[in-house]
Scaffold this active site. Sequence first.
Site, PDB file in Angstrom:
ATOM      1  N   GLU A  79      53.266 -26.424 101.264  1.00  0.00           N
ATOM      2  CA  GLU A  79      53.420 -26.277 102.805  1.00  0.00           C
ATOM      3  C   GLU A  79      52.668 -27.607 103.230  1.00  0.00           C
ATOM      4  O   GLU A  79      51.447 -27.886 103.212  1.00  0.00           O
ATOM      5  CB  GLU A  79      52.448 -25.028 103.266  1.00  0.00           C
TER       6      GLU A  79
ATOM      7  N   ASN B 180      42.612 -27.147 108.377  1.00  0.00           N
ATOM      8  CA  ASN B 180      42.895 -26.664 109.816  1.00  0.00           C
ATOM      9  C   ASN B 180      42.716 -25.071 110.106  1.00  0.00           C
ATOM     10  O   ASN B 180      42.362 -24.646 110.953  1.00  0.00           O
ATOM     11  CB  ASN B 180      44.247 -27.250 110.381  1.00  0.00           C
TER      12      ASN B 180
HETATM   13  P1  NAD Z   1      45.317 -33.551 102.540  1.00  0.00           P
HETATM   14  O1  NAD Z   1      46.712 -33.730 102.157  1.00  0.00           O
HETATM   15  O2  NAD Z   1      44.478 -34.643 103.036  1.00  0.00           O
HETATM   16  O3  NAD Z   1      44.430 -32.614 101.889  1.00  0.00           O
HETATM   17  C1  NAD Z   1      44.592 -31.224 101.663  1.00  0.00           C
HETATM   18  C2  NAD Z   1      44.059 -30.705 100.500  1.00  0.00           C
HETATM   19  O4  NAD Z   1      44.393 -31.485  99.077  1.00  0.00           O
HETATM   20  C3  NAD Z   1      42.454 -30.899 100.486  1.00  0.00           C
HETATM   21  O5  NAD Z   1      41.952 -29.842 100.036  1.00  0.00           O
HETATM   22  C4  NAD Z   1      42.338 -32.081  99.636  1.00  0.00           C
HETATM   23  O6  NAD Z   1      40.816 -32.268  99.100  1.00  0.00           O
HETATM   24  C5  NAD Z   1      43.366 -32.039  98.511  1.00  0.00           C
HETATM   25  N1  NAD Z   1      43.703 -33.124  97.794  1.00  0.00           N
HETATM   26  C6  NAD Z   1      43.490 -34.562  98.252  1.00  0.00           C
HETATM   27  N2  NAD Z   1      44.289 -35.159  97.317  1.00  0.00           N
HETATM   28  C7  NAD Z   1      44.431 -34.578  96.258  1.00  0.00           C
HETATM   29  C8  NAD Z   1      45.223 -34.731  94.925  1.00  0.00           C
HETATM   30  N3  NAD Z   1      45.434 -35.978  94.707  1.00  0.00           N
HETATM   31  N4  NAD Z   1      45.650 -33.664  94.285  1.00  0.00           N
HETATM   32  C9  NAD Z   1      45.384 -32.369  94.704  1.00  0.00           C
HETATM   33  N5  NAD Z   1      44.477 -32.083  95.855  1.00  0.00           N
HETATM   34  C10 NAD Z   1      44.242 -33.083  96.560  1.00  0.00           C
HETATM   35  O7  NAD Z   1      45.700 -32.531 103.936  1.00  0.00           O
HETATM   36  P2  NAD Z   1      44.669 -32.232 105.457  1.00  0.00           P
HETATM   37  O8  NAD Z   1      44.196 -33.547 106.120  1.00  0.00           O
HETATM   38  O9  NAD Z   1      43.415 -31.513 104.633  1.00  0.00           O
HETATM   39  O10 NAD Z   1      45.428 -31.445 106.396  1.00  0.00           O
HETATM   40  C11 NAD Z   1      46.274 -31.949 107.176  1.00  0.00           C
HETATM   41  C12 NAD Z   1      47.707 -31.637 106.658  1.00  0.00           C
HETATM   42  O11 NAD Z   1      47.973 -30.567 106.104  1.00  0.00           O
HETATM   43  C13 NAD Z   1      48.580 -32.141 107.891  1.00  0.00           C
HETATM   44  O12 NAD Z   1      49.642 -32.888 107.299  1.00  0.00           O
HETATM   45  C14 NAD Z   1      49.296 -30.731 108.221  1.00  0.00           C
HETATM   46  O13 NAD Z   1      50.655 -30.733 108.811  1.00  0.00           O
HETATM   47  C15 NAD Z   1      49.323 -30.115 106.765  1.00  0.00           C
HETATM   48  N6  NAD Z   1      49.315 -28.499 106.831  1.00  0.00           N
HETATM   49  C16 NAD Z   1      50.382 -27.855 106.554  1.00  0.00           C
HETATM   50  C17 NAD Z   1      50.534 -26.373 106.645  1.00  0.00           C
HETATM   51  C18 NAD Z   1      51.618 -25.594 106.445  1.00  0.00           C
HETATM   52  O14 NAD Z   1      51.430 -24.513 106.156  1.00  0.00           O
HETATM   53  N7  NAD Z   1      52.831 -26.328 106.468  1.00  0.00           N
HETATM   54  C19 NAD Z   1      49.269 -25.801 107.156  1.00  0.00           C
HETATM   55  C20 NAD Z   1      48.174 -26.486 107.463  1.00  0.00           C
HETATM   56  C21 NAD Z   1      48.305 -27.815 107.385  1.00  0.00           C
END
Ligand code: NAD
Length: 488
Positions: A250, A153
């Site tokens: 996060e 995002n």
């Molecule tokens: P996601 O958890 O699907 O993926 C995040 C990242 O993790 C991606 O780069 C993905 O390739 C990687 N990933 C996936 N499986 C993994 C594994 N087993 N081991 C290590 N890495 C892995 O999240 P998303 O759909 O990309 O993002 C949306 C989510 O992120 C929402 O829940 C949102 O609230 C959260 N978010 C939090 C913050 C914050 O600062 N708190 C900021 C932005 C987004």
Amino acid sequence: MTSTPELPLFIGGRATPSASQDRFANINPATGEVLAMVHEADKRDVDAAVVAAQAGFREWSALPGMARGRVLLRAAALMRERRDELAETEVRDTGKPISETPFADVDSAIDALEFYGGLAADIKGDHLDLGSTAFAYTRREPLGVCVGIGAWNYPLQIAAWKSAPALATGNAMIFKPSELTPTNAMKLAEIYQQAGLPDGVFNVVHGRSETGHLLASHPGVNKISFTGSVPTGRKVFGDAAAGLKQATLELGGKSPLIIFSDAQLSNAVSAAMNANFYSMGEVCSNGTRVFVHEDLHADFMALLKARTEAMTIGDPMDPTTRVGPLISKAHRDRVLEYVRLGIEEGAYLVTGGEPVNVPGFEDGNFVSPAIFDACQDDMRICKEEIFGPVMSVLTFREEEEVVERANATEFGLAAGVFTQNLTLAHRVVARLQAGSCWINNYNLTPAGVPFGGIRQSGIGRENCRETLDHFTQVKSVYVELGDVECDY
Ligand code: NAD
């Protein structure tokens, strides 16, 4: 005919093809166009990135903080020169409107580089006086090779928020952007290199879940800084625990925004809209549970509906657009499913929540911003993170009641309070269980103000001085000036 560009990895200061032939498509969410075929890293690439980062770490960590800070400040200046290009790249990768990305994405990334660039010369330990014959001091030392894993995002902002404090403190980083938004991390790597960062200090490895797991579980990695969903955060934390590595997380949220009856109405509506529809609602800290005092509810809803229906949905490159497409078709379908669920659960859909056909962008994942009224706390739309433009409005009568309901969530990322009574505002904020709170505004994250969650929303803080502690370890040194006492 032009062929689709390829996006390789960036390892040891060089654009590097992945060891395997595996590629995945990076798709523009507004048009469905394939922007690039992205090289997917496997174990061989991850091993190579760790070796490069270890070499980079040796050189970089030996420099004084002042020299490291200078590189970050030069990189910030180069980003400013390329602001338009970076902002447009972010639009193509994420679908967010160009009315947002120069500010919320690029400027926020520049701020991080300048903030930590300025602090790099001031990373220091303590001195402890132990009497006339001894003293002790502490050193804040870098951890080594840190992995950054990002969500889709805020791709550039996340890459900057993680790499700037990691590099300021003398670490090397391997960054894995989300597979949906891989481009600007590569541009950041180029910029760091041009600013004088030694090879291997910032590496970019592309891939999906398996690549993330390989990075998080690699024995040569000392720390993981993760941004993403709660379920993935748990897996990453598990990998970190198995290797006894440090981790900051996060994660997601379902944050409350509480609007008391004396709130200034147009500001409260502006904040509720920012807290739900900015970046099409794809913001972790969004105030998606909007608690409105019963006395203000009718006026609030009337203004909210009118202003929401006036939002321009369309080409994200058009400066007048306020709502672009959602990140992917799968995510659009998930958001629409929540809208269907909200209706089924008995919430009243005031407006929006429908797929939108934008002429010329027939393959785009557009959804009109949705407002649900008459929501109940136990509805799934009020408990689960939707991560799209879906606002749930709930009413309340008493302060005590609303604090209890606001806190009744597994998350704890953010919260907001609107009232002109500052005594009430501070009293309520002190009781809200959330890491990042706002009074009479929402979702502003200036550099220096800690950002992060509690409970299921995460561990650690970003965007602030405290982050430097998360990227360093303390060594204590006892210094004897007198004789060694010994009974033998
Ligand atoms: P996601 O958890 O699907 O993926 C995040 C990242 O993790 C991606 O780069 C993905 O390739 C990687 N990933 C996936 N499986 C993994 C594994 N087993 N081991 C290590 N890495 C892995 O999240 P998303 O759909 O990309 O993002 C949306 C989510 O992120 C929402 O829940 C949102 O609230 C959260 N978010 C939090 C913050 C914050 O600062 N708190 C900021 C932005 C987004």
